[in-house]
Design an enzyme around this catalytic site. Structure first.
Site, short mmCIF file in Angstrom:
data_model
loop_
_atom_site.label_atom_id
_atom_site.label_comp_id
_atom_site.label_asym_id
_atom_site.label_seq_id
_atom_site.Cartn_x
_atom_site.Cartn_y
_atom_site.Cartn_z
N ARG A 162 -37.04 -15.74 24.67
CA ARG A 162 -37.82 -14.63 24.07
C ARG A 162 -37.17 -13.93 23.05
O ARG A 162 -36.15 -13.18 23.02
CB ARG A 162 -37.78 -13.36 25.39
CG ARG A 162 -38.69 -12.21 25.04
CD ARG A 162 -38.86 -11.19 26.17
NE ARG A 162 -37.90 -10.88 26.77
CZ ARG A 162 -37.90 -9.68 27.74
NH1 ARG A 162 -39.35 -9.19 28.14
NH2 ARG A 162 -36.93 -9.36 28.45
N ASP A 445 -32.33 -3.19 31.83
CA ASP A 445 -32.43 -3.69 30.45
C ASP A 445 -33.06 -2.54 29.66
O ASP A 445 -33.22 -1.17 30.35
CB ASP A 445 -33.33 -4.88 30.11
CG ASP A 445 -34.69 -4.71 30.77
OD1 ASP A 445 -35.05 -3.96 30.85
OD2 ASP A 445 -35.17 -6.05 30.66
#
Length: 531
Positions: A162, A445
Site C-alpha cells: 500500500r 494506525d
C-alpha cells in the site's frame, strides 16, 4: 544532498539504501512525477471544491453522468492464481521482523504498508523498500537483541503493497524544484525494483490504493499503471490493485472505480475506520452528522451495514473480490480473560462478514489469523472465494449511506477521554517513527488518531453534550488532556517520560482537534515535527 538531472535527494543515501535509490530508479520516479504530478494536484484542488459544496448543504448522490457504467454489464479482469483465495489478509508496516512474521502467519495475503501503519521517516521508507526486495528474493532474516532468529517459512503469504495516498508529498525528494508525490515515490521504487522479479517468480506487482474520493482519482492510478508498465516493458494488466473504500464519497462511486481500473482491478475493501473519519470530516459543519462515541459506531449500525452490503453486491456483480474490514485486537500474553472476550468479538465480526458474502478479511496481528480463517473456512470450504453470491436482494439508496443516526447513541465522558488519550498516544508513537502502535490491546494506525481528533473537533463545533450534561468545549478537552498525560507520566516514570514525545504530541493533537478550521489530515500537521 544529491542532485541528478533535476532530481534532488534530501535524505541520506548510504549503506543499503543505495541499492534502492539508484539513479535509474530515481529517474523512473521522476518520469512518473513529471507525467502525473500536475494532474494529482488538480484532483486535490477538486477535493477542496467538493468540500465547499458539501459545506453548503449538497447531499452526495450516485453520479448521473456515469449511469451507463452502473447499468451496463462488464467485469474486471480475472484474478491471477495467487489472488484467487484471499480469505485472510494480515497487514502491517515494512520493518524486518514484522514483515517476516506476517509472511509466515498463515494468512493468504500480507499487505505491506507505507501508509497508515507507517510513520514516514526517511529510514522507514527506504529500509522498507530494501526489506521488501529481500523478502521477494527470500533472503530476509532478523535476529532480535535476545538472540531469537526469524526466517521465512517455505510457504508464505502473497505480497501486496500500500503506497501513500494522493494527498501526501515525499519531502526528501524533489523533482524540478517540487516535492515528489508520496504515492508515486512508494509505487515507483517498488515497481521499478520488483515488477520483473515478481513476474519471474509466478506472482506480480500487487497493490492496495488508499484514500480515493472519486473514480477520476482511480483513473489517475490506472494511467500511472499503464505508463509504468509500458516504460519498463511489462505487459499491461500485470499490475493488480485493490481499492480501499474508506471515504464516504468513494462509496457512491464503487462501480465507477472498479470500471476505471478494470484491467488492473482486484476488488474493493471496506476500510471501516477511515470511512467513519471521512463521514465526520466531510460533514463536519452539519449538526445532523454528529456521531456518538466511536465504540458505538459498529459495523451493524444501519449506515455501516448499508455501505458494506453495497460493497459486496457491487464487487460480485463485476467479478471482483470484496474484502472485509480490520480486526485490530492484539492478544494478551498475560490475561486470558481479555483474550476470551476479544476473540469472541473478532469471531462474531468475521462470521458476519463471511455470511454477508465477503471473500476475505483483514487482521492486524498474526495471532488472529486462525480465528478469521476458521470463520471463512466455514463458509467457503474448498472454494477460493464466493464471487458467485450476487446479493440481488440488496438495494441501497443514497439516503441510507448518509443517514448516520446511531440508535441509542450517546456521547460520554469515557468516550471523550478515550479519544483524547488514544489520539495523543498514537501521535506520540508516530513522532517516534512507529506507525503501528499497540494501545489498549489494539494495533492502532493513523485512522484511529483521525477518528479520535475529528470526533473531538466535531463535538466542540456543535457544542455537543455529554451524558452528564457537560458541554464539550476546548477547555474541557485541555483539562482531560492534562489528566491523561499525568497518568501516562506516572506509568512511564521520569526516565520513560524523558524519552517520550508526549508534549509534542499534545501540541499536535490540540492543533488538529481544537483549531477553528479543520485540518484535512493530521499527518500534514504532524510532519513538521517528524525527524
Amino acid at each position: 544532498m544529491a542532485t541528478t538531472a533535476q532530481v534532488v535527494l534530501k535524505g541520506l543515501n548510504e549503506g543499503r539504501s543505495a541499492e534502492v535509490l539508484t539513479p535509474e530508479a530515481l529517474a523512473f520516479v521522476a518520469r512518473l512525477q513529471r507525467q502525473f504530478g500536475n494532474r494529482r494536484l488538480e484532483l486535490l484542488r477538486q477535493r477542496d471544491e467538493r468540500q465547499a459544496r458539501l459545506d453548503a448543504g449538497e447531499a452526495p448522490q450516485f453520479l448521473v453522468d456515469t449511469h451507463t457504467v452502473r447499468n451496463s454489464d462488464w467485469r474486471v479482469a480475472k484474478a491471477p492464481r495467487d489472488l484467487e483465495d484471499r480469505r485472510v489478509e494480515n497487514t502491517g508496516p515494512t520493518d524486518r521482523k514484522m514483515l517476516i512474521n506476517a509472511l509466515n502467519s498463515g494468512a493468504r495475503v500480507f499487505m505491506a504498508d507505507f501508509e497508515d501503519a507507517n510513520s514516514p521517516t526517511w529510514a522507514n521508507l527506504v529500509e522498507g523498500q530494501v526489506n521488501l526486495i529481500d523478502a521477494i528474493e527470500r533472503r530476509i532474516d532478523f535476529t532480535s537483541p535476545e538472540g531469537k532468529e526469524y526466517r521465512l517459512n517455505e510457504k508464505v503469504a502473497t505480497l501486496l503493497v500500500r503506497p501513500r495516498g494522493w494527498h501526501l508529498d515525499e519531502r526528501h525528494v524533489e523533482v524540478d524544484g517540487h516535492p515528489v508525490s508520496g504515492s508515486l515515490f512508494d509505487f515507483g521504487l517498488y515497481f521499478f525494483h520488483n515488477a520483473q522479479r515478481l513476474v519471474g517468480k509466478g506472482s506480480g506487482p500487487y497493490f492496495y490504493l488508499p484514500k480515493l474520493e472519486s473514480h477520476v482519482e482511480a483513473r489517475l492510478w490506472n494511467d500511472v499503471f499503464n505508463f509504468a508498465q509500458d516504460d519498463l516493458g511489462i505487459p499491461r494488466g500485470t499490475i493488480r490493485a485493490t481499492v480501499l473504500i474508506e471515504t464516504i464519497l468513494a462509496a457512491f462511486e464503487m462501480d465507477e472505480i472498479l470500471y476505471e481500473l478494470r484491467d488492473h482491478s482486484s476488488g474493493l475493501n471496506a476500510g471501516r475506520w477511515d470511512y467513519i473519519f471521512s463521514i465526520i470530516k466531510k460533514f463536519r459543519n452539519r449538526p445532523e452528522f454528529v456521531l456518538p462515541d466511536r465504540a458505538q459506531v459498529t459495523m451493524t449500525v444501519p449506515f455501516m451495514r448499508a455501505y458494506t452490503e453495497l460493497l459486496v453486491k457491487t464487487c460480485h456483480r463485476r467479478g471482483a473480490h470484496a474484502m472485509g474490514g480490520m480486526a485490530a485486537f492484539i492478544p494478551s500474553r498475560r490475561d486470558a480473560e481479555v483474550n476470551r472476550v476479544a476473540l469472541a468479538r473478532v469471531k462474531e465480526d468475521k462470521d458476519r462478514e463471511a455470511k454477508d458474502g465477503f471473500d476475505g478479511t483483514w487482521v492486524a496481528h498474526p495471532d488472529l489469523v486462525p480465528t478469521a480463517t476458521e470463520a471463512f473456512d466455514k463458509v467457503l470450504g474448498d472454494r477460493p472465494n464466493q464471487l458467485e453470491r450476487q446479493r440481488p436482494e440488496v438495494d441501497v439508496t443514497a439516503g441510507q449511506l448518509i443517514e448516520v443516526r446511531v440508535p441509542d447513541g450517546m456521547i460520554t465522558e469515557n468516550g471523550l477521554r478515550m479519544n483524547v488519550s488514544v489520539g495523543i498516544q498514537y501521535i506520540e508513537s508516530w513522532l517516534r517513527g512507529v506507525g503501528a502502535a499497540a494501545i489498549n490491546n489494539l494495533m492502532e494506525d493513523v485512522a484511529t488518531a483521525e477518528i479520535s481528533r475529528s470526533q473531538v473537533w466535531q463535538w466542540i463545533r456543535h457544542s455537543s453534550r455529554l451524558t452528564d450534561g457537560s458541554v464539550v468545549n476546548a477547555d474541557l478537552v485541555r483539562e482531560i488532556a492534562e489528566d491523561e498525560l499525568a497518568k501516562l507520566h506516572e506509568r512511564l516514570g521520569e526516565e520513560g517520560w524523558a524519552k517520550s514525545r508526549f508534549e509534542d504530541a499534545r501540541v499536535v493533537f490540540e492543533e488538529v482537534a481544537l483549531s477553528s478550521t479543520f485540518p484535512a489530515f493530521l499527518t500534514l500537521v504532524a510532519l513538521r515535527d517528524l525527524d
